[in-house]
Design an enzyme around this catalytic site. Structure first.
Site, short mmCIF file in Angstrom:
data_model
loop_
_atom_site.label_atom_id
_atom_site.label_comp_id
_atom_site.label_asym_id
_atom_site.label_seq_id
_atom_site.Cartn_x
_atom_site.Cartn_y
_atom_site.Cartn_z
N CYS A 150 40.22 92.89 52.04
CA CYS A 150 40.90 93.95 51.30
C CYS A 150 41.94 94.65 52.18
O CYS A 150 41.84 94.64 53.40
CB CYS A 150 39.89 95.00 50.87
N ARG A 196 46.91 88.72 52.96
CA ARG A 196 45.48 88.71 53.26
C ARG A 196 44.65 88.18 52.10
O ARG A 196 43.47 87.91 52.25
CB ARG A 196 44.99 90.14 53.57
N TRP A 252 39.59 92.31 47.66
CA TRP A 252 39.12 90.92 47.69
C TRP A 252 37.61 91.03 47.51
O TRP A 252 36.90 91.49 48.39
CB TRP A 252 39.48 90.29 49.02
N ASN A 300 37.47 99.62 52.77
CA ASN A 300 37.26 98.25 53.27
C ASN A 300 35.93 98.26 54.02
O ASN A 300 35.62 99.24 54.70
CB ASN A 300 38.34 97.85 54.27
N GLY A 301 35.20 97.16 53.94
CA GLY A 301 33.93 97.07 54.66
C GLY A 301 32.78 96.94 53.68
O GLY A 301 32.99 96.68 52.49
N GLU A 341 33.48 66.90 61.84
CA GLU A 341 34.38 68.03 61.58
C GLU A 341 35.46 68.11 62.66
O GLU A 341 36.62 68.40 62.36
CB GLU A 341 33.56 69.32 61.50
N LYS A 400 39.39 68.00 61.74
CA LYS A 400 40.34 69.07 62.13
C LYS A 400 41.54 68.47 62.84
O LYS A 400 42.68 68.79 62.57
CB LYS A 400 39.66 70.04 63.08
N GLU A 455 43.80 66.43 60.45
CA GLU A 455 44.49 67.28 59.47
C GLU A 455 45.73 67.96 60.03
O GLU A 455 46.76 68.01 59.38
CB GLU A 455 43.56 68.41 59.03
N HIS A 497 27.63 49.84 67.21
CA HIS A 497 27.60 48.94 66.06
C HIS A 497 28.99 48.68 65.50
O HIS A 497 29.13 48.28 64.34
CB HIS A 497 26.69 49.51 64.97
N LYS A 524 45.46 74.33 50.15
CA LYS A 524 44.30 75.16 50.51
C LYS A 524 43.16 74.98 49.52
O LYS A 524 42.00 74.99 49.88
CB LYS A 524 44.71 76.63 50.60
C1 F6R Z 1 39.42 70.98 55.83
C2 F6R Z 1 39.52 71.55 54.51
C3 F6R Z 1 39.09 70.74 53.36
C4 F6R Z 1 38.15 71.58 52.47
C5 F6R Z 1 37.81 70.84 51.17
C6 F6R Z 1 36.83 71.62 50.33
O1 F6R Z 1 39.97 71.80 56.81
O2 F6R Z 1 39.94 72.67 54.37
O3 F6R Z 1 38.45 69.57 53.74
O4 F6R Z 1 37.00 71.86 53.20
O5 F6R Z 1 38.98 70.62 50.44
O6 F6R Z 1 37.32 72.88 50.04
P1 F6R Z 1 36.39 74.04 49.53
O7 F6R Z 1 35.45 74.39 50.62
O8 F6R Z 1 37.32 75.15 49.17
O9 F6R Z 1 35.65 73.51 48.33
#
Ligand code: F6R
Length: 618
Positions: free
Chosen positions: A2, A27, A79, A105-106, A491, A495, A498, A514, A613
């Site tokens: 927020c 934000r 938010w 906020n909080g 992961e 990262k 990506e 293997h 995103k």
């Molecule tokens: C990786 C990433 C994606 C999401 C995936 C699921 O950095 O951001 O792999 O993790 O698209 O997204 P959510 O968690 O929003 O369902």
């Protein structure tokens, strides 16, 4: 998270505050609102809207035409954390007599108890927020004889547990604004001729003034056309000088970090604290998950759990499987959201389906939740965005409270998912009586120690950057881990690919021989998660195999493991913790490693190519 903006001065405060709220849009928010007094007006005006700021600005533009000119104004972008996004839940909140307005906020941890007590005294609550308890509490202090707004706010805050950044106005004292903070940032811009702009973030202030007073925890400030007074909860007057801000607009939003991704990685300790807040009583060995109350009975007799998620959230699910099986002895399968509907499934009413999604909007995961319901299973969501589609679809849920994640690559949300799954595992283990008191307390003690240990990991940033520089030209990477840290390796590889576009693969270390071992040579580096835990020796065998083929090694090891130096000089050390919690600490260096490599290669870290995103298509 927020955003807060407040204003007192001779300019049109409505303009200053809306402009400030625009600056905080980055934000993320789901609703917005302002409260103000027009010149010569005694009554408080409150305007709130759901959705983008445009709707609020549209209404305010009409008000302005009819002469509204706020001299004391507070505004907020919300938010959602407690209660869905709605006009009622949006801030500012007002008391019963409509004399006080407050933005916050909080999280007020004891809001339920306050609500109950205040309701008994006749206060009527309209929203489902924790914030509203605070505005009624201040109102109560005024009814019980507080002599000033400062006094009422100060006295009210003595009864509050949790975190807050607040700004308050009251029609009884129309030329005064009072603000306070504990845990949530709040700064006060000092303009010319006793003009003040208060905000949760410097980006809402910097275009008006560069002189700011930073409030510290448990400090209050009272602002009026006569000047300001800073004081503490015990009413001691404090003297603070204004500092000069030198950040540009964009830099302020990133709080000095060059990218949102780095800022979000560095938020890990706060993110963990927010996820745990009000849920874990480590000394008593108790985990309270209020969001699961509606399915608690069912949890006693489910035969299995299926976790459905995508991408990073899926990897969190894989770690969740180990956690739940270890703590609650319930068999867990982890399925990609996109496969859940199509795989021949044995999911029925005897199963619990947990869906994990940062955004709460991922179409594949949403469809998995719907399919699970069609098959008669109960569904639980682990979701970051309150009121999102998945949060609304599931029977029950636990919110991550990680705050909005702006960089496309998920980092802090992953950390909060792991912490949430750890709490869920203990919760289920307690329900099922599969966890001894001693084991539970030991685990929770380690859980609450994670923020401190995260800070230690983050201090390795420069070491990690150096290693990243050395390897930034590599074309391929292998990431290895075992047991709890096999998904961490996945992961780490995700990262890296990506954001740096380097080909990277994650493997359980035992699988390397293997197949993937065929790839290893002096140009193919391996990142090995080699912590001193139950699988340490097994990882070391894999490392020996890599070395035998001249593969460069980067070791992620337990602090103090000096023996590891014989395998490589590229070492990142993290503190010892409970084995089941080690992915929380181990993933941070991998996030930083990916980040620095991407920067060295000149990639657009926050907005990597081809990625969105939230993936709302199947
Ligand atoms: C990786 C990433 C994606 C999401 C995936 C699921 O950095 O951001 O792999 O993790 O698209 O997204 P959510 O968690 O929003 O369902």
């Amino acid at each position: 998270m927020c955003g807060i903006v407040g204003y007192i001065g001779n300019k049109n405060g409505i303009d200053v505050v809306t402009r400030g709220l625009e600056r905080l849009e980055y934000r993320g928010y789901d609703s917005a609102g302002v409260a103000f007094f027009g010149v010569g007006q005694k009554r408080l005006q409150v305007i709130k809207t759901v959705g983008r700021l445009d709707a609020l600005k549209h209404i305010l533009a009409k008000q302005k035409k009819s002469g509204a000119f706020g001299t004391a104004v507070i505004g907020h972008t919300r938010w959602a954390t407690h209660g869905v996004p709605s006009k009622m839940n949006a801030h500012p909140h007002i008391g019963c007599k409509k004399e006080i307005a407050l933005v916050h906020n909080g999280i007020i941890e004891n809001s339920d108890a306050l609500r109950e007590a205040l309701s008994r005294e006749g206060h009527v609550f309209r929203s489902s927020t924790d914030t509203e308890a605070l505005v009624h509490l201040i109102e109560r202090m005024i009814s019980f004889g507080a002599l000033s707004l400062e006094d009422a706010v100060r006295q009210a805050l003595r009864h509050v547990r949790g975190t807050f950044g607040i700004v308050v106005i009251s029609s009884r004292w129309p030329n005064r604004v009072v603000a306070a903070r504990r845990g949530s940032p709040l700064l006060v811009g000092v303009g010319k001729k006793n003009e003040y702009i208060i905000a949760s973030d410097a980006s809402a202030i910097s275009e008006h003034t560069k002189r700011v007073i930073y409030l510290d925890d448990n400090e209050l400030i009272s602002l009026s056309s006569e000047g300001h007074r800073i004081f503490d909860i015990a009413n001691n007057t404090l003297f603070k000088n204004a500092s000069l801000i030198t950040w540009s607009q964009e830099e302020s939003q990133k709080e000095g970090f060059p990218h949102f991704m780095l800022k979000e990685i560095f938020a890990a300790p706060d993110v963990i604290e927010n996820a745990l807040r009000g849920r874990v009583l480590a000394k008593e060995g108790v985990v309270k998950l209020g969001g699961l109350e509606s399915v608690q009975k069912k949890l006693e007799w489910i035969k299995r759990i299926v976790i459905a998620a995508c991408g990073t959230s899926y990897y969190a699910g894989l770690i969740g499987k180990y956690l739940i099986e270890e703590m609650a002895k319930i068999p867990v399968d982890v399925v990609y959201g996109s496969e859940f509907r199509y795989a021949p499934s044995t999911v029925d009413r005897s199963a619990l389906v947990i869906v994990i999604s940062q955004s709460g909007e991922t179409a594949d995961t949403l469809e998995a939740a719907r399919e699970a319901k069609r098959r008669g299973a109960k569904t639980v969501g682990i979701v970051n965005v309150v009121g999102s589609s998945i949060a609304r679809e599931v029977h029950a849920g636990i919110y991550n409270h990680a705050g909005p994640e702006i960089a496309v690559a998920s980092t802090k949300a992953f950390i909060s998912q792991l912490v949430t799954l750890a709490m869920l595992a203990v919760f289920l283990g307690t329900e099922r009586k599969t966890l001894s008191d001693e084991k539970r307390k030991e685990f929770l003690k380690e859980l609450v120690a994670l923020p401190r240990k995260c800070r230690f990991v983050l201090k390795q940033d420069q070491v990690i950057k150096k290693i990243a520089k050395k390897f930034s030209a590599a074309q391929n990477f292998l990431f290895l881990g075992r047991k709890f840290n096999w998904p961490t390796a996945l992961e780490g590889a995700l990262k890296l690919k990506e954001i740096s576009y380097i080909h990277a693969e994650g493997y359980p270390a035992g699988e390397m021989k293997h197949g993937p071992i065929a790839l290893i040579d002096q140009h193919f580096p391996t990142v090995a998660i080699a912590l001193q835990d139950s699988v340490y020796e097994k990882i070391i065998s894999a490392i020996q195999e890599v070395r035998a083929r001249k593969g460069p090694i980067i070791g992620l090891v337990t602090a103090g493991d000096s023996a590891f130096q014989k395998y490589t000089k590229h070492i990142i050390a993290i503190p010892q913790t409970h084995e089941a919690l080690s992915p929380v600490l181990a993933v941070i260096p991998l996030q930083l490693f990916a980040y620095h490599i991407a920067c060295f290669r000149g990639a657009d870290v926050d907005k990597p190519r081809n990625l969105a995103k939230s993936v709302t298509v199947e």
